[in-house]
Design a protein around this motif. Structure first.
Motif, short mmCIF file in Angstrom:
data_model
loop_
_atom_site.label_atom_id
_atom_site.label_comp_id
_atom_site.label_asym_id
_atom_site.label_seq_id
_atom_site.Cartn_x
_atom_site.Cartn_y
_atom_site.Cartn_z
N ILE A 8 -8.05 7.59 -10.37
CA ILE A 8 -6.88 8.52 -10.03
C ILE A 8 -7.14 8.99 -8.71
N GLY A 9 -8.43 9.58 -8.70
CA GLY A 9 -8.88 10.33 -7.33
C GLY A 9 -8.79 9.44 -6.36
N ALA A 10 -9.31 8.18 -6.48
CA ALA A 10 -9.22 7.23 -5.42
C ALA A 10 -7.77 6.83 -4.73
N LEU A 11 -6.77 6.66 -6.07
CA LEU A 11 -5.79 6.22 -5.46
C LEU A 11 -5.08 7.24 -4.58
N ILE A 12 -5.46 8.57 -4.97
CA ILE A 12 -4.55 9.75 -4.35
C ILE A 12 -5.37 9.76 -2.73
N GLY A 13 -6.66 9.40 -2.62
CA GLY A 13 -7.33 9.57 -1.59
C GLY A 13 -7.53 8.77 -0.49
N PHE A 14 -7.10 7.25 -0.91
CA PHE A 14 -7.40 6.04 -0.12
C PHE A 14 -6.56 6.00 0.93
N PHE A 15 -5.21 6.13 1.00
CA PHE A 15 -4.19 5.80 2.07
C PHE A 15 -4.61 6.32 3.26
N PRO A 16 -5.13 7.78 3.54
CA PRO A 16 -5.27 8.54 4.60
C PRO A 16 -6.44 7.45 5.46
N VAL A 17 -7.42 7.17 4.78
CA VAL A 17 -8.39 6.22 5.28
C VAL A 17 -7.97 4.76 5.88
N VAL A 18 -7.03 4.31 5.13
CA VAL A 18 -6.38 3.06 5.44
C VAL A 18 -5.77 3.33 6.68
N ILE A 19 -5.08 4.41 6.86
CA ILE A 19 -4.00 4.40 8.17
C ILE A 19 -4.81 4.66 9.18
N LEU A 69 0.84 -1.16 -0.32
CA LEU A 69 0.02 0.17 -0.02
C LEU A 69 0.69 1.23 -0.08
N VAL A 70 2.04 1.19 0.59
CA VAL A 70 2.84 2.43 0.79
C VAL A 70 3.36 2.65 -0.54
N PHE A 71 3.94 1.43 -1.42
CA PHE A 71 4.37 1.38 -2.54
C PHE A 71 3.19 2.26 -3.69
N VAL A 72 1.93 1.80 -3.46
CA VAL A 72 1.30 2.33 -4.47
C VAL A 72 0.83 3.74 -4.15
N ASN A 73 0.81 4.21 -2.82
CA ASN A 73 0.76 5.66 -2.39
C ASN A 73 1.72 6.40 -3.02
N VAL A 74 2.92 5.76 -2.98
CA VAL A 74 3.95 6.74 -3.54
C VAL A 74 4.31 7.09 -4.99
N LEU A 75 3.58 6.04 -5.72
CA LEU A 75 3.57 6.12 -7.14
C LEU A 75 3.29 7.44 -7.64
N PRO A 76 3.59 8.17 -8.54
CA PRO A 76 3.41 9.64 -8.97
C PRO A 76 1.97 9.46 -9.89
N LYS A 77 1.17 9.98 -9.35
CA LYS A 77 -0.20 9.65 -10.08
C LYS A 77 -0.21 10.36 -11.35
#
Length: 256
Positions: free
Chosen positions: A128-139, A99-107
């Motif tokens: 693209i919007g979901a990829l940018i916004g999902f990580f804070p919800v996971v954490i 998940l960290v790998f996906v989050n740091v990918l340049p969208k």
């Protein structure tokens, strides 16, 4: 003071920054005599927002649907993944690095790939919007489900509550403020992601309007599209904040 007067006064801190910004904007344009194609005045932008040359309703609905779809995808995926991480340590160890790998990918860099795979339309923008916004919800979901006082868990065990009931009655209410707080961040991130997608892979939407007006240097229309994007973002953020105030009123004091 009457209740209506207090309510009006409470809006002053909210409205004041916008009023100051618009006043400074208008003063700068008039004082420095800035050309319209560089920086239009606020009134020119308002006129462009209501102008009939651009089918605003179509573009606003397209962008609004992309933003809402991105927010819904990010929220649902984030809660599910955060729950899986909190539920199982082996899952957490294997899933978190990915998940960290996906989050740091340049969208912005992967947006053309979504266009290649999914074609032009609303789906690449939503993803693209979901990829940018999902990580804070996971954490936040994982933290809220795990950071619980031992006394609360012991109370559930004293009453021989099964694991699923402890999860629903203790862990989930504890995680709710964390999740709602993350959704406020996701609400703004979904706006950014959806518009970025429209810059790259769309033939409609407010981001598409901004891109097409660059060639003709129609800056008032570009600013008008930015204003509509901001309005959609403010409405979504306000809706999430209102839901948070209703669903978790006990957390509002700490959230501020």
């Amino acid at each position: 003071m009457p209740k209506g007067g207090r309510q009006i006064l409470s809006l002053v801190p909210v409205v004041a920054p916008f009023v100051v910004l618009i006043a400074l904007w208008q003063f700068s344009v008039d004082f420095f005599q800035v050309r319209e194609f560089l920086l239009p005045g606020p009134w020119k932008v308002v006129q462009a927002m209501a102008g009939g040359d651009i089918p605003w309703t179509r573009h606003i609905l397209f962008t609004g649907a992309a933003i809402l779809g991105a927010f819904a995808l990010a929220a649902s995926a984030g809660v599910l993944l955060g729950t899986a991480i909190a539920w199982s340590q082996p899952v957490a160890r294997s899933l978190t690095p990915f998940l960290v790998f996906v989050n740091v990918l340049p969208k912005v860099a992967i947006a053309p790939l979504f266009m290649l795979w999914l074609g032009y339309g609303i789906w690449p923008n939503m993803l693209i919007g979901a990829l940018i916004g999902f990580f804070p919800v996971v954490i936040n979901t994982a933290v809220g489900l795990t950071q619980i006082e031992d006394d609360m868990l012991d109370l559930g065990r004293v009453f021989n509550a099964p694991t699923w009931k402890i999860f629903l009655k203790i862990r989930m209410p504890n995680a709710l403020p964390y999740i709602l707080s993350a959704l406020k961040v996701t609400a703004t991130a979904a706006v950014v992601g959806a518009v970025v997608g429209e810059f790259v892979a769309s033939q409609a939407g407010l981001g598409f309007v901004i891109v097409t007006t660059q060639s003709s240097m129609n800056t008032p229309v570009a600013f008008a599209a930015l204003a509509w994007i901001s309005i959609i973002g403010l409405l979504l953020y306000g809706a999430v904040s209102g839901i948070a105030a209703i669903a978790a009123p006990w957390a509002q004091g700490s959230d501020r």
